[in-house]
Design an enzyme around this catalytic site. Structure first.
Site, PDB file in Angstrom:
ATOM      1  N   LYS A  81       0.850  -1.187   0.000  1.00 49.13           N
ATOM      2  CA  LYS A  81       0.000   0.000   0.000  1.00 49.13           C
ATOM      3  C   LYS A  81       0.887   1.239   0.000  1.00 49.13           C
ATOM      4  O   LYS A  81       1.885   1.294   0.721  1.00 49.13           O
ATOM      5  CB  LYS A  81      -0.896  -0.019   1.250  1.00 49.13           C
ATOM      6  CG  LYS A  81      -1.935   1.091   1.331  1.00 49.13           C
ATOM      7  CD  LYS A  81      -2.780   0.893   2.585  1.00 49.13           C
ATOM      8  CE  LYS A  81      -3.922   1.899   2.672  1.00 49.13           C
ATOM      9  NZ  LYS A  81      -4.780   1.636   3.867  1.00 49.13           N
ATOM     10  N   SER A 157      -9.600   1.460   2.800  1.00 50.52           N
ATOM     11  CA  SER A 157      -8.797   2.267   1.896  1.00 50.52           C
ATOM     12  C   SER A 157      -7.766   1.464   1.106  1.00 50.52           C
ATOM     13  O   SER A 157      -7.222   1.953   0.110  1.00 50.52           O
ATOM     14  CB  SER A 157      -8.062   3.352   2.677  1.00 50.52           C
ATOM     15  OG  SER A 157      -7.145   2.798   3.604  1.00 50.52           O
ATOM     16  N   SER A 181      -9.780  -0.744   6.818  1.00 45.27           N
ATOM     17  CA  SER A 181      -9.177  -0.511   5.508  1.00 45.27           C
ATOM     18  C   SER A 181      -8.550  -1.717   4.845  1.00 45.27           C
ATOM     19  O   SER A 181      -8.197  -1.661   3.669  1.00 45.27           O
ATOM     20  CB  SER A 181      -8.121   0.599   5.614  1.00 45.27           C
ATOM     21  OG  SER A 181      -8.724   1.835   5.877  1.00 45.27           O
TER      22      SER A 181
END
Length: 453
Positions: A81, A157, A181
């Site tokens: 990420k 996310s 997330s």
């Protein structure tokens, strides 16, 4: 010669199954890099580290020839990420305002740890801007395509991380989970997502959203894959006996679910009972109190996000409208959430006492993934859907829970949770539930094509 025990559930019995035993890691890296360029994988990656991937893969192949592999994940691709620093790349946080920042000079600690295991970094994945949304929509870098249905949000996310695993770009992705997330995009995209207890892998040096609640999350194709990576990261055998007592929380955690989500979840519960698991429905007071506190005073995540990024509202920074709205709405949260902060420790203790060694089980999200076009057509719909998407996982984050999303029929998953520090227990329970409720996910065919047996 040392032959690593690759998990069969990858569909990759061993790197030796690739084209050449002496170039197996390089073959795997090239396969991953090719997948990043597929039309279906557009907007999944923000940065592709092709030179690094080939260099690390070649070193892995050298170790294989020398009978000196670093362990069972030596040569296996991983993506990150874009909150983690990878040397030589910009850490964008999914934000246009950071896209032109200087490249990172060094890897984040967890990136270095995976490199020490021989894992091959393929690149940095897309995410909601600043990790401040559970939907995964990103206007600057594009929205990763949900492999279940391109019209639907991928969840956030850690949207790109989940999609990268679901599409077969890499068997592993490492993200972060604050309000849900990792757990949410895993549920929406059809893979396994694990939120670790805070600092299970050491101090955090990724870009923060909420220093109070941020945690690392692992995404993979099965719980056993996650358990293997987790064991290597903590440096010990984290296995625990399978849990036979499961608590389903009564109230809104199930009552507010859509009919399809509830039906899928109840089918999974029935499969668990048929497998000999003791499943009871109980009122969990700590969860109800926590949600009431949020409804009255706001959330710690909102307060921390404003402390971290609120200054952008008074600058000329290019901030997405959805992010700006949420930041502005939380301008008073740093003061208003003081009762929420003061209650956190006692409520975490109460949560652990109420479960008394059991694990908690509930749907990860209460509704199916919404359509992207529906969200972009209305600010009110977007904000309401973001709040409802995170409503369950946010409470569990606040209570310190570690948790694993396991795919079920449909696109919302079931969430296995346990109190802070009970990671070995929750991973063992999730593995057992995965075995008893084995449903092929909607993206299974794509993943099998990417990493064939």
């Amino acid at each position: 010669m040392y032959v690593p025990p690759w998990p069969v559930v990858w569909g990759l019995a061993s790197l030796g199954a690739m084209k050449s035993p002496n170039g197996a890691a390089r073959d795997a890296a090239e396969r991953a890099l090719t997948r990043t360029a597929d039309a279906e994988a557009r907007s999944t990656m923000i940065t592709v580290t092709d030179e690094r991937a080939r260099r690390e893969a070649d070193r892995s192949d050298d170790r294989r020839r020398d009978d000196a592999l670093l362990g069972p994940l030596d040569g296996i691709p991983v993506v990150w990420k874009d909150l983690f620093d990878v040397a030589g790349t910009v850490t964008t946080c999914g934000a246009a305002s950071l896209a032109d920042d200087p490249p990172a000079r060094a890897d984040s600690a967890l990136v270095r740890r995976c490199a020490s295991l021989g894992m091959v970094t393929v690149g940095k994945t897309n995410l909601s801007e600043f990790a401040f949304s559970g939907l995964g929509v990103n206007r600057r870098f594009g929205t990763p395509v949900n492999p279940v249905d391109p019209a639907l949000v991928p969840g956030g996310s850690s949207s790109g991380s989940a999609v990268a695993v679901a599409l077969g770009i890499a068997p592993f992705a490492i993200g972060t989970d604050t309000s849900g997330s990792v757990r949410v995009p895993a549920a929406f995209s059809g893979c396994v997502g694990y939120r670790a207890s805070r600092h299970r892998y050491g101090e955090h040096d990724f870009r923060p959203l909420s220093p109070t609640l941020d945690s690392v999350g692992l995404l993979a194709r099965s719980v056993e894959d996650v358990r293997l990576l987790d064991r290597l990261l903590i440096g010990r055998d984290g296995r625990a006996p399978a849990v036979r007592r499961v608590v389903v929380p009564s109230g809104e955690w199930l009552d507010a679910c859509t009919p399809a989500v509830r039906s899928s979840f109840e089918s999974a519960v029935e499969a668990l009972r048929e497998g000999g698991v003791d499943v009871t429905v109980e009122h969990v007071e700590s969860m109800a109190i926590a949600q009431d506190l949020f409804d009255v005073h706001g959330t710690i995540v909102g307060a921390d996000a404003y402390d971290t990024y609120g200054a952008l509202l008074s600058t000329s920074a290019d901030v997405e409208p959805t992010t700006a709205r949420r930041l502005a709405r939380n301008a008073d949260a740093p003061q208003s959430v003081r009762p929420v902060r003061s209650a956190m420790g006692p409520l975490r203790d109460r949560f652990a006492a109420e479960l008394a060694g059991a694990v908690l089980l509930c749907p990860t999200v209460r509704h199916e993934p919404p359509r992207i076009d529906d969200l972009l057509g209305s600010d009110e719909v977007y904000d309401a859907c973001n709040a409802s998407t995170l409503r369950t996982t946010m409470v569990l984050s606040y209570l310190g829970a570690c948790g694993v999303t396991v795919p079920t029929l449909g696109s919302t998953g079931m969430l296995v949770s346990a109190p802070d520090g009970a990671d070995d227990v929750v991973l063992a329970a999730a593995a057992e539930m995965e075995r008893l409720t084995r449903y092929p996910s909607a993206s299974a065919a794509r993943r099998a094509d990417a990493w064939p047996s």
